[in-house]
Design a protein around this motif. Structure first.
Motif, PDB file in Angstrom:
ATOM      1  N   GLN A   2     -22.186  68.734 -13.558  1.00  0.00           N
ATOM      2  CA  GLN A   2     -22.936  67.500 -13.416  1.00  0.00           C
ATOM      3  C   GLN A   2     -24.155  67.532 -14.321  1.00  0.00           C
ATOM      4  OE1 GLN A   2     -23.768  66.422  -9.421  1.00  0.00           O
ATOM      5  NE2 GLN A   2     -21.649  66.522  -8.782  1.00  0.00           N
ATOM      6  N   SER A   3     -24.484  66.383 -14.860  1.00  0.00           N
ATOM      7  CA  SER A   3     -25.642  66.281 -15.735  1.00  0.00           C
ATOM      8  C   SER A   3     -26.228  64.894 -15.559  1.00  0.00           C
ATOM      9  CB  SER A   3     -25.202  66.494 -17.185  1.00  0.00           C
ATOM     10  OG  SER A   3     -26.188  66.051 -18.064  1.00  0.00           O
ATOM     11  N   TYR A   4     -27.531  64.805 -15.447  1.00  0.00           N
ATOM     12  CA  TYR A   4     -28.164  63.511 -15.244  1.00  0.00           C
ATOM     13  C   TYR A   4     -29.275  63.325 -16.268  1.00  0.00           C
ATOM     14  CZ  TYR A   4     -25.716  63.623 -10.829  1.00  0.00           C
ATOM     15  OH  TYR A   4     -24.733  63.696  -9.883  1.00  0.00           O
ATOM     16  N   ALA A   5     -29.458  62.091 -16.695  1.00  0.00           N
ATOM     17  CA  ALA A   5     -30.555  61.798 -17.615  1.00  0.00           C
ATOM     18  C   ALA A   5     -31.878  61.948 -16.874  1.00  0.00           C
ATOM     19  CB  ALA A   5     -30.411  60.366 -18.155  1.00  0.00           C
ATOM     20  N   ILE A 129     -24.009  56.643 -21.141  1.00  0.00           N
ATOM     21  CA  ILE A 129     -22.839  57.190 -20.460  1.00  0.00           C
ATOM     22  C   ILE A 129     -21.616  56.859 -21.316  1.00  0.00           C
ATOM     23  CG2 ILE A 129     -21.345  57.071 -18.420  1.00  0.00           C
ATOM     24  CD1 ILE A 129     -23.842  56.151 -16.844  1.00  0.00           C
ATOM     25  N   LYS A 148     -23.190  64.047 -25.894  1.00  0.00           N
ATOM     26  CA  LYS A 148     -23.746  65.216 -25.203  1.00  0.00           C
ATOM     27  C   LYS A 148     -24.886  65.844 -26.002  1.00  0.00           C
ATOM     28  CE  LYS A 148     -23.449  66.882 -22.055  1.00  0.00           C
ATOM     29  NZ  LYS A 148     -24.257  66.506 -20.848  1.00  0.00           N
ATOM     30  N   THR A 153     -24.433  61.456 -20.833  1.00  0.00           N
ATOM     31  CA  THR A 153     -23.497  61.925 -19.806  1.00  0.00           C
ATOM     32  C   THR A 153     -22.080  61.477 -20.165  1.00  0.00           C
ATOM     33  OG1 THR A 153     -25.188  61.914 -18.081  1.00  0.00           O
ATOM     34  CG2 THR A 153     -22.899  61.725 -17.350  1.00  0.00           C
ATOM     35  N   ASP A 178     -19.152  66.172 -18.504  1.00  0.00           N
ATOM     36  CA  ASP A 178     -19.865  66.354 -17.237  1.00  0.00           C
ATOM     37  C   ASP A 178     -18.967  66.156 -16.024  1.00  0.00           C
ATOM     38  OD1 ASP A 178     -22.726  66.650 -18.208  1.00  0.00           O
ATOM     39  OD2 ASP A 178     -22.141  64.790 -19.189  1.00  0.00           O
ATOM     40  N   LEU A 193     -24.699  56.570 -11.015  1.00  0.00           N
ATOM     41  CA  LEU A 193     -25.591  56.929 -12.117  1.00  0.00           C
ATOM     42  C   LEU A 193     -26.481  55.762 -12.522  1.00  0.00           C
ATOM     43  CD1 LEU A 193     -23.085  58.985 -14.320  1.00  0.00           C
ATOM     44  CD2 LEU A 193     -25.040  59.895 -13.063  1.00  0.00           C
TER      45      LEU A 193
END
Length: 199
Positions: A2-5, A129, A148, A153, A178, A193
């Motif tokens: 998982q990756s979030y801004a 995204i 990326k 994401t 992600d 998101l």
């Protein structure tokens, strides 16, 4: 995975790529997104340039979002889906203005998901995204890497659930993804998101 801004500055755009099997994939995805979606959705679906396309009309009946073919120099709006017309690359700038070009094919296709994703990465960086759905070939993999590398994401349809797994496999193969999810689970992740966007 998982990756979030950064929380202080949420997502501003969703870019989606699909090819073979993509009309069903797009209909499933878009039908589960809400009318109040706070970002625009930019779509590259590989279409036969020899025929007039009705993809916008077909998808518009399946989703509460507004769906249209993208126009050159058009300003993007939240809650609207912009589809690359047949045989035209779709790009976006940091001001949300769309550009259509008929520059050369990329990996034998036009429109190219790679070019869309690269433009989204450059314009929106961590606020982007990118989503890769069913399709043959490798289109989108280079663009995934670009998204990326700028902090965005990436969501990919689980190749095992895709009607055609070439594009999802190539995207997952970059090691820069992600979320790898069944198609039906992707809309909820996108909603989660973008709705944590600036309060």
């Amino acid at each position: 995975m998982q990756s979030y801004a950064p929380e202080s500055d949420g997502f501003e755009v969703v870019a989606v790529a699909s090819s073979a099997g993509g009309i069903h994939g797009l209909a499933t995805l878009l039908s589960a997104l809400d009318e109040g979606l706070p970002v625009p959705v930019l779509v590259v679906q590989h279409l036969d340039p020899r025929h007039r396309t009705v993809i916008a009309e077909v998808l518009d009946r399946r989703t509460p979002l507004d769906v249209k073919l993208a126009e050159d120099r058009e300003q993007t709006l939240p809650g609207t889906v912009y589809i690359a017309p047949p045989d035209r690359h779709l790009l976006v700038g940091p001001d949300g203005i769309l550009t259509l070009t008929d520059s050369e094919l990329v990996h034998f296709v036009r429109p190219s998901a790679d070019l869309l994703f690269e433009s989204v990465a450059g314009a929106y960086r961590a606020r982007a995204i990118a989503c890769v759905l069913t399709g043959t070939g490798r289109d989108g993999a280079m663009g995934v890497d670009a998204v990326k590398s700028r902090g965005g994401t990436v969501i990919v349809q689980d190749p095992a659930t895709a009607e055609f797994r070439g594009m999802p496999d190539a995207a997952v193969g970059t090691g820069r993804v992600d979320f790898v999810l069944p198609l039906e689970e992707i809309p909820a992740v996108i909603r989660g998101l973008v709705e944590t966007k600036r309060q």
